[in-house]
Structures are given as structure tokens and as C-alpha cells.
Design an enzyme around this catalytic site. Structure first.
Site, PDB file in Angstrom:
ATOM      1  N   TRP A 102       0.796  -0.968   0.052  1.00 19.91           N
ATOM      2  CA  TRP A 102       0.292  -0.043   0.006  1.00 19.91           C
ATOM      3  C   TRP A 102       0.864   1.264  -0.025  1.00 19.91           C
ATOM      4  CZ3 TRP A 102      -4.236  -1.036  -1.788  1.00 19.91           C
ATOM      5  CH2 TRP A 102      -4.924  -2.378  -1.589  1.00 19.91           C
ATOM      6  N   ASP A 173      -1.282   6.614   6.543  1.00 20.44           N
ATOM      7  CA  ASP A 173      -2.408   5.917   6.025  1.00 20.44           C
ATOM      8  C   ASP A 173      -2.673   4.871   7.157  1.00 20.44           C
ATOM      9  OD1 ASP A 173      -4.218   4.000   4.915  1.00 20.44           O
ATOM     10  OD2 ASP A 173      -3.008   3.695   3.300  1.00 20.44           O
ATOM     11  N   LYS A 197     -12.149  -1.772   8.030  1.00 22.29           N
ATOM     12  CA  LYS A 197     -11.131  -2.464   8.831  1.00 22.29           C
ATOM     13  C   LYS A 197     -11.738  -2.356  10.330  1.00 22.29           C
ATOM     14  CE  LYS A 197      -8.210  -2.791   5.201  1.00 22.29           C
ATOM     15  NZ  LYS A 197      -8.023  -4.078   4.475  1.00 22.29           N
TER      16      LYS A 197
END
Length: 367
Positions: A102, A173, A197
Site C-alpha cells: 500500500w 494511512d 477494517k
């Protein structure tokens, strides 16, 4: 109804009380005679939902008034572009710490917007660790910001201490570990997180940013990609994901009822310890991907001695009601994503199964 042991990496488990409350209110929210999905986003009922979510975030994360809270769309992936579009100046360099897929994707998008530099990377070690402060080498040029990915779902690593450099804005992030542990919000200039999440269902992206950053935004951006647009309109410039924000507010209420982030952190650490203890107990059978000092309390990744045992483990786990334990295709092996809503009983059951499976197959693994 028996609930599955849901270890999906995302979208992931939601708290059962949240689902039950949403079910009870599904067709008649707050005596409106309408579902939340049918409410106008300009209505007082929805504005109350929005403000409740913001106020709970401020309370749970101790967010001061010097920050703005936004509810956007596009996931973390859109933030990969929005962050440099808004804050990477023409003569500046954006620094990125690479700790997994990511962060690589975030860097890829930033390169399209301006000058970038890799300040640290653990790719050579197959992303088994998190860089130390001393490992981070900032470029000598004018630095726009330092970007990190706080938790790496694929590799099972997590920042336990965040880097800090005087005068450098830290952007994170936090899609896969926000609200999992206590943080000092003042360490960060901007935090973004996809909701799927720890915050709620997919479709909502949380952004928390310092108000002073807004002065750096250029005036030539597309309206929807300018953070100021969403600040000025209280995240209501266009129709937001109303049901997702409603679900997020219910999740925040649930976190508060559990005792807040401090209690959630203790719960998460206990859940993770059950699984890591299995690896410590049987190091030749269950092998964690992440180095010990970098292990995530959200995503527990490990491999077995061979592919045949891995397939057998996953098949038998599926038969026993475990869902989502296959590792990411780029790493293989197994992964248990144990986000906030995954109950202790699920981790206890998985730890028990891991011990039983090892006992039944230890002879095979030693051949």
C-alpha cells in the site's frame, strides 16, 4: 444463527451489537418512517448522525479543535492522489517510507504529481520489519511531508513508534489500524483511513487533518479533489455515503461502550498474543512473516512447513467455520485479520485449532 469466525482482511467483521441495532432501525430510523438510506443528507436527522460521528471521533481519539474531520469517498486509494495534489508544492519533495504494497501504491500516485523520495524501505527484507527512526533518511530538499502506512495488512507489520522530525508534517494511512490503539493525534498533520477494517463498512473514508494545512492547497485543483471543498461544506458538498456514515457512528458508539480506545487496545493485544504464542510454542511449524518487534496486532501472518500442509490447514479451518485465513497471494501462507470487532472467542478458537492441527500433523511436517 451461528456466526462465522470472520478473519477477513477487509471488508471485515463488524460488532454484532452494531449489526443488530442497524437491523432494528433499518426500515424506521428515529421514528421517521424511513431507512437511513432514504433520508435526505440535508435533513436534521442525518446531520445529527454526522455530528455524532464527528463528536465521538473527537472524544475517542482526543482530537483538538485545530483539526478538521471529513467523511469522503474513494477509499485510501483516492487519498494516495489527493494528498500530493493538495500538499506537494512545485519545488518540494514528498518523502515516503515503504513498508509494503500500500505504501508502494501511495508512492506511485505521488510520483504523478511531483517530486518524491524514498526515505526508508524494508523491501529487501521482504517487508518483514518496520524502519527505525534512525533508518529514515529525509531528502535535503524542501520536504512537503513524510508519508507512512501505519499497519501493513499483507505482511503483518505495524508501526509501534511513529517517526518524528522537527518541522516535517507526518501523514499516515491508518486504514487498517485506526482506533486499535492509543495514539497522540498531535504527531500527525493528516490521517486517512478507509472504513472497512475498524470503522464500519466499505464506502466511507475518514480524513483527519490540521486546519493549518488548508493554507497550502493550490487553487487549480478539481473541486472534488480539494480538501477545502469538503471542509467548507461539512462533508456534504455532494451526497455522502449516508448509510456508511451511520454505521460508522454506531461502531464508534460501540467502541465507547467497550471502554474507549484504551480498553480496545488491551483487548487487541490479548487477542494477538494468543496467536503469536502458538508460533512461539511451535516455531518450526508456525512461522511468522513479521519480525517480532514489528508484528501487527491487527494482521497476524504466518506460514506452515510446506504448501501441502498449508492447503490442509486452510481446508480444515474452513470446515470448522473459520473464514478469510488464506494469506495474500503475494506472500502466501495464512493471515488472521483480528480487527477490533473480531471477538476474543474467535481468536481462542483459532489458537485451539492451530494447536490441534499441529499435533495431528507434526509427524508429517518433520518428514
Amino acid at each position: 444463527m451461528k456466526r462465522a469466525y470472520n478473519f477477513n482482511a477487509g471488508p471485515s467483521a463488524l460488532p454484532l451489537p452494531v449489526l443488530e441495532k442497524a437491523q432494528a432501525e433499518f426500515i424506521n430510523y428515529n421514528s421517521t418512517g424511513m431507512s437511513v438510506m432514504e433520508l435526505s443528507h440535508r435533513s436534521k436527522d442525518f446531520e445529527q448522525i454526522l455530528e455524532n460521528a464527528k463528536n465521538l471521533l473527537k472524544e475517542l481519539l482526543d482530537i483538538p479543535d485545530t483539526y478538521e474531520i471529513l467523511f469522503l469517498q474513494g477509499g485510501a486509494s483516492l487519498q494516495f492522489s489527493m494528498v500530493p495534489m493538495n500538499f506537494l508544492g512545485t519545488d518540494q519533495t514528498a518523502a515516503y517510507a515503504l513498508t509494503g504494497s500500500w505504501s508502494e501504491k501511495a508512492l506511485k500516485e505521488a510520483k504523478k504529481e511531483g517530486k518524491t523520495a524514498v526515505a526508508a524501505s524494508t523491501s529487501e527484507g521482504k517487508y518483514r520489519s518496520i524502519p527505525k527512526q534512525a533508518d529514515i533518511i529525509l531528502p535535503e530538499e524542501d520536504i512537503a511531508y513524510l508519508h507512512i502506512t501505519s499497519n501493513n495488512t499483507i505482511y503483518g507489520t505495524q508501526w509501534h513508534e511513529y517517526p518524528s522530525f522537527e518541522g516535517v508534517d507526518l501523514i499516515a494511512d491508518m486504514s487498517s489500524d485506526i482506533l486499535c490503539k492509543k495514539i497522540d493525534i498531535n504527531q500527525f498533520s493528516l490521517i486517512y483511513a478507509g472504513a472497512q477494517k475498524n470503522l464500519g463498512p466499505s464506502g466511507v473514508t475518514l480524513v483527519i487533518l490540521k486546519k493549518e494545512l488548508l493554507d497550502r492547497i493550490p487553487d487549480n485543483l478539481p473541486t472534488m479533489l480539494d480538501y477545502r471543498t469538503h471542509v467548507k461544506n461539512n462533508s456534504l458538498y455532494h451526497t455522502p455515503p449516508t448509510f456508511g456514515i451511520y454505521m460508522l457512528s454506531l461502531v464508534l458508539e460501540w467502541v465507547k461502550e467497550q471502554g474507549g480506545v484504551d480498553a480496545i487496545q488491551k483487548h487487541n493485544e490479548h487477542k494477538a498474543s494468543l496467536l503469536y504464542e502458538c508460533m512461539e510454542l511451535y516455531p518450526d511449524f508456525y512461522r511468522p512473516h513479521a519480525d517480532k518487534d514489528s508484528r501487527s496486532i491487527m494482521n497476524v501472518t504466518f506460514t506452515l512447513p510446506n504448501e501441502e500442509l498449508t492447503k490442509s490447514f486452510l481446508q480444515q479451518a474452513k470446515e470448522k467455520g473459520f473464514v478469510g485465513l488464506a494469506g495474500h497471494r503475494s506472500v502466501g501462507g495464512c493471515r488472521a485479520s483480528i480487527y477490533n470487532a473480531v471477538p476474543l472467542e474467535a481468536c481462542e478458537a483459532l489458537a485451539s485449532f492451530m494447536k490441534e492441527f499441529r499435533q495431528a500433523n507434526v509427524t508429517v511436517s518433520e518428514i
